[in-house]
Design a protein around this motif. Structure first.
Motif, PDB file in Angstrom:
ATOM      1  N   LYS A   1       0.833  -1.213   0.000  1.00 25.08           N
ATOM      2  CA  LYS A   1       0.000   0.000   0.000  1.00 25.08           C
ATOM      3  C   LYS A   1       0.873   1.271   0.000  1.00 25.08           C
ATOM      4  O   LYS A   1       0.748   2.132   0.869  1.00 25.08           O
ATOM      5  N   ILE A   2       1.783   1.308  -0.955  1.00 24.59           N
ATOM      6  CA  ILE A   2       2.735   2.416  -1.035  1.00 24.59           C
ATOM      7  C   ILE A   2       2.181   3.514  -1.933  1.00 24.59           C
ATOM      8  O   ILE A   2       2.070   3.355  -3.147  1.00 24.59           O
ATOM      9  N   ASN A   3       1.803   4.600  -1.314  1.00 24.47           N
ATOM     10  CA  ASN A   3       1.357   5.792  -2.015  1.00 24.47           C
ATOM     11  C   ASN A   3       1.651   6.980  -1.110  1.00 24.47           C
ATOM     12  O   ASN A   3       1.930   6.792   0.088  1.00 24.47           O
ATOM     13  N   PRO A   4       1.653   8.201  -1.630  1.00 21.78           N
ATOM     14  CA  PRO A   4       2.040   9.356  -0.806  1.00 21.78           C
ATOM     15  C   PRO A   4       1.240   9.496   0.487  1.00 21.78           C
ATOM     16  O   PRO A   4       1.812   9.817   1.535  1.00 21.78           O
ATOM     17  N   GLU A   5      -0.062   9.246   0.435  1.00 28.88           N
ATOM     18  CA  GLU A   5      -0.876   9.408   1.638  1.00 28.88           C
ATOM     19  C   GLU A   5      -0.513   8.377   2.700  1.00 28.88           C
ATOM     20  O   GLU A   5      -0.301   8.721   3.873  1.00 28.88           O
ATOM     21  N   LYS A   6      -0.430   7.117   2.298  1.00 32.17           N
ATOM     22  CA  LYS A   6      -0.083   6.060   3.250  1.00 32.17           C
ATOM     23  C   LYS A   6       1.347   6.231   3.770  1.00 32.17           C
ATOM     24  O   LYS A   6       1.642   5.969   4.936  1.00 32.17           O
ATOM     25  N   ALA A   7       2.246   6.663   2.881  1.00 32.50           N
ATOM     26  CA  ALA A   7       3.631   6.864   3.291  1.00 32.50           C
ATOM     27  C   ALA A   7       3.743   7.957   4.347  1.00 32.50           C
ATOM     28  O   ALA A   7       4.517   7.838   5.305  1.00 32.50           O
ATOM     29  N   GLU A   8       2.974   9.017   4.198  1.00 31.97           N
ATOM     30  CA  GLU A   8       3.000  10.090   5.191  1.00 31.97           C
ATOM     31  C   GLU A   8       2.451   9.610   6.524  1.00 31.97           C
ATOM     32  O   GLU A   8       2.972   9.965   7.590  1.00 31.97           O
ATOM     33  N   GLN A   9       1.423   8.772   6.498  1.00 31.24           N
ATOM     34  CA  GLN A   9       0.904   8.189   7.738  1.00 31.24           C
ATOM     35  C   GLN A   9       1.972   7.330   8.411  1.00 31.24           C
ATOM     36  O   GLN A   9       2.136   7.365   9.633  1.00 31.24           O
ATOM     37  N   SER A  10       2.703   6.567   7.598  1.00 30.53           N
ATOM     38  CA  SER A  10       3.775   5.731   8.150  1.00 30.53           C
ATOM     39  C   SER A  10       4.910   6.581   8.694  1.00 30.53           C
ATOM     40  O   SER A  10       5.537   6.221   9.695  1.00 30.53           O
ATOM     41  N   LYS A  11       5.196   7.701   8.046  1.00 33.75           N
ATOM     42  CA  LYS A  11       6.256   8.593   8.548  1.00 33.75           C
ATOM     43  C   LYS A  11       5.905   9.100   9.946  1.00 33.75           C
ATOM     44  O   LYS A  11       6.759   9.158  10.847  1.00 33.75           O
ATOM     45  N   GLN A  12       4.652   9.451  10.171  1.00 26.36           N
ATOM     46  CA  GLN A  12       4.226   9.921  11.485  1.00 26.36           C
ATOM     47  C   GLN A  12       4.329   8.804  12.526  1.00 26.36           C
ATOM     48  O   GLN A  12       4.789   9.030  13.651  1.00 26.36           O
ATOM     49  N   LYS A  13       3.914   7.597  12.143  1.00 22.43           N
ATOM     50  CA  LYS A  13       4.017   6.460  13.063  1.00 22.43           C
ATOM     51  C   LYS A  13       5.473   6.105  13.314  1.00 22.43           C
ATOM     52  O   LYS A  13       5.859   5.763  14.446  1.00 22.43           O
ATOM     53  N   LEU A  14       6.278   6.200  12.290  1.00 23.81           N
ATOM     54  CA  LEU A  14       7.710   5.936  12.402  1.00 23.81           C
ATOM     55  C   LEU A  14       8.344   6.860  13.434  1.00 23.81           C
ATOM     56  O   LEU A  14       9.114   6.418  14.306  1.00 23.81           O
ATOM     57  N   SER A  15       8.032   8.134  13.366  1.00 29.11           N
ATOM     58  CA  SER A  15       8.590   9.096  14.316  1.00 29.11           C
ATOM     59  C   SER A  15       8.137   8.795  15.737  1.00 29.11           C
ATOM     60  O   SER A  15       8.919   8.912  16.691  1.00 29.11           O
ATOM     61  N   GLN A  16       6.889   8.375  15.895  1.00 31.21           N
ATOM     62  CA  GLN A  16       6.382   8.014  17.218  1.00 31.21           C
ATOM     63  C   GLN A  16       7.135   6.819  17.794  1.00 31.21           C
ATOM     64  O   GLN A  16       7.554   6.828  18.966  1.00 31.21           O
ATOM     65  N   LEU A  17       7.343   5.794  16.974  1.00 33.15           N
ATOM     66  CA  LEU A  17       8.049   4.599  17.439  1.00 33.15           C
ATOM     67  C   LEU A  17       9.501   4.900  17.780  1.00 33.15           C
ATOM     68  O   LEU A  17      10.041   4.385  18.766  1.00 33.15           O
ATOM     69  N   ILE A  18      10.143   5.754  16.985  1.00 36.64           N
ATOM     70  CA  ILE A  18      11.527   6.129  17.274  1.00 36.64           C
ATOM     71  C   ILE A  18      11.603   6.876  18.601  1.00 36.64           C
ATOM     72  O   ILE A  18      12.521   6.646  19.403  1.00 36.64           O
ATOM     73  N   ASN A  19      10.648   7.738  18.867  1.00 34.07           N
ATOM     74  CA  ASN A  19      10.614   8.439  20.160  1.00 34.07           C
ATOM     75  C   ASN A  19      10.506   7.452  21.311  1.00 34.07           C
ATOM     76  O   ASN A  19      11.178   7.591  22.342  1.00 34.07           O
ATOM     77  N   GLU A  20       9.670   6.435  21.142  1.00 37.40           N
ATOM     78  CA  GLU A  20       9.476   5.438  22.202  1.00 37.40           C
ATOM     79  C   GLU A  20      10.730   4.601  22.409  1.00 37.40           C
ATOM     80  O   GLU A  20      11.118   4.316  23.553  1.00 37.40           O
ATOM     81  N   ILE A  21      11.373   4.210  21.325  1.00 33.64           N
ATOM     82  CA  ILE A  21      12.593   3.409  21.440  1.00 33.64           C
ATOM     83  C   ILE A  21      13.730   4.238  22.031  1.00 33.64           C
ATOM     84  O   ILE A  21      14.508   3.750  22.866  1.00 33.64           O
ATOM     85  N   GLU A  22      13.822   5.486  21.617  1.00 39.50           N
ATOM     86  CA  GLU A  22      14.847   6.367  22.174  1.00 39.50           C
ATOM     87  C   GLU A  22      14.633   6.552  23.672  1.00 39.50           C
ATOM     88  O   GLU A  22      15.610   6.561  24.453  1.00 39.50           O
ATOM     89  N   ALA A  23      13.387   6.664  24.099  1.00 38.82           N
ATOM     90  CA  ALA A  23      13.092   6.793  25.527  1.00 38.82           C
ATOM     91  C   ALA A  23      13.534   5.545  26.284  1.00 38.82           C
ATOM     92  O   ALA A  23      14.077   5.635  27.395  1.00 38.82           O
ATOM     93  N   ALA A  24      13.320   4.354  25.689  1.00 41.23           N
ATOM     94  CA  ALA A  24      13.750   3.109  26.324  1.00 41.23           C
ATOM     95  C   ALA A  24      15.273   3.044  26.414  1.00 41.23           C
ATOM     96  O   ALA A  24      15.834   2.574  27.414  1.00 41.23           O
ATOM     97  N   LEU A  25      15.947   3.522  25.373  1.00 40.30           N
ATOM     98  CA  LEU A  25      17.409   3.556  25.368  1.00 40.30           C
ATOM     99  C   LEU A  25      17.934   4.424  26.504  1.00 40.30           C
ATOM    100  O   LEU A  25      18.812   4.003  27.279  1.00 40.30           O
ATOM    101  N   LEU A  26      17.393   5.627  26.634  1.00 46.17           N
ATOM    102  CA  LEU A  26      17.842   6.558  27.671  1.00 46.17           C
ATOM    103  C   LEU A  26      17.470   6.046  29.063  1.00 46.17           C
ATOM    104  O   LEU A  26      18.245   6.207  30.018  1.00 46.17           O
TER     105      LEU A  26
END
Length: 257
Positions: free
Chosen positions: A149-174
């Motif tokens: 399901k690769i299209n600009p709209e879905k990709a932007e939704q994934s980018k937002q989720k990606l940033s959220q997950l990275i924040n959570e993993i970074e918090a676990a690291l710290l």
């Protein structure tokens, strides 16, 4: 000889290669044709996905299942701590990394599918797909766009989720007392959690020795370059770069056979 069936460009397959390399187990990486791979994975492992490991008479699909299998059969250099709290944390982070990988793939492939070098990795260096490259490239791109399901709209939704997950993993690291310069995600030792997170994030950073290193003449799309720079200024990006530099000791060429 153990055989890992793979797609060279898949970060889930990179995770499986890393698991085997970390355990210092001999294996060969054998490439499969996208789509056609299902005939084998369904027959041997009741699965639609790669990676798939064939070890003696055992067939295992899914990188996380491969990790559990390897720890159960090859106890040396454990991937998951036997301590209950650390084991729980490792498995939880592995699941979060799997989700991270899903969104990395959708967002990155919006751009990578437009890059001939990336398509060439999927097609391989020989065989029918290479012989009929123009047709293969067209079918691959259309199939992957539809499947993921690769299209600009879905990709932007994934980018937002990606940033959220990275924040959570970074918090676990710290929270574990680690950061970009030292330490790991769980406890004091390298584990499945580190392999899973770093392998899933690898397409963003293109570590040396991975399929995501673009040729020198390629200028990365601005959104990718900007996000990479943003993350490398943070503990998460510095952590991924450090783990790849210090811990990724590849024993098999990712290009496979």
């Amino acid at each position: 000889m153990r055989t890992l069936y793979q797609f060279p460009l898949s970060h889930y397959c990179e995770k499986a290669r890393w698991l085997l390399d970390y355990k210092e187990l001999d294996y060969v990486a054998r490439n499969m044709i996208p789509g056609g791979h299902r005939l084998s994975t369904r027959w041997h492992a009741s699965s639609d996905t790669l990676p798939m490991l064939h070890d003696d008479n055992v067939w295992i699909a899914d990188s996380s299942e491969i990790a559990l299998y390897l720890d159960g059969v090859y106890a040396e250099k454990p991937l998951i701590s036997s301590a209950p709290k650390e084991r729980t944390s490792t498995i939880k982070l592995d699941k979060k990394a799997t989700e991270l990988g899903y969104h990395v793939r959708r967002w990155m492939f919006l751009y990578l599918l437009e890059e001939p070098y990336a398509i060439d990795i999927v097609i391989g260096e020989k065989g029918l797909m290479r012989t009929f490259r123009p047709i293969s490239a067209f079918i691959l791109k259309q199939g992957m766009r539809q499947l993921y399901k690769i299209n600009p709209e879905k990709a932007e939704q994934s980018k937002q989720k990606l940033s959220q997950l990275i924040n959570e993993i970074e918090a676990a690291l710290l929270a574990n007392g680690a950061d970009g310069k030292q330490g790991y995600l769980v406890g004091k030792t390298f584990s499945l959690a580190d392999i899973a997170v770093c392998a899933m994030a690898a397409p963003i950073f293109g570590p040396v020795g991975t399929p995501w290193v673009a040729p020198s003449h390629i200028i990365p799309p601005e959104p990718l370059a900007a996000y990479q720079a943003e993350l490398l200024a943070r503990p998460f990006g510095q952590y991924v770069a450090r783990i790849y530099a210090n811990e990724r000791k590849a024993r098999v060429d990712w290009r496979g056979q």
